[in-house]
Design an enzyme around this catalytic site. Sequence first.
Site, PDB file in Angstrom:
ATOM      1  CB  CYS A   1      -0.574   8.630  -3.765  1.00 13.40           C
ATOM      2  SG  CYS A   1       0.709  10.237  -3.352  1.00 13.40           S
TER       3      CYS A   1
ATOM      4  CB  CYS B   1       3.124   7.905  -3.325  1.00 11.19           C
ATOM      5  SG  CYS B   1       2.348   9.041  -1.902  1.00 11.19           S
TER       6      CYS B   1
END
Length: 113
Positions: free
Chosen positions: A42, A39
């Site tokens: 993230c 991700c």
Amino acid sequence: MAEMGKVIKCHTLASWNQQLLKAQQYNKLLVVNFTAKWCGPCHAMAHVLEELAKKMNNVIFLKVDIDELNTVANEFEVTALPSYHFLKNGRLVEKFEGAKKDVLKSTVSKHAT
């Protein structure tokens, strides 16, 4: 507590349960960052969480990889990343999804007292 000032990575269900219990015992806000290695947003938000952890010793910050602890992610109905869940006394008090630095900071401040 040795973890003060840093983000704690939970890799096992046992460590997850230990941190939940610790937050309740010490009556601390628990900020759970659901994330994944793949991700991008993230990773972009990781430094924000680390900076908050350094400044706020009255809060426990956890990082949970949804691929490692998918049972926990499913329990919290995580559907998008990054996802932030805020728990007090074992209860969910707020959550949001997305790489929203200002929302993260204000939500932590709001519930840390």
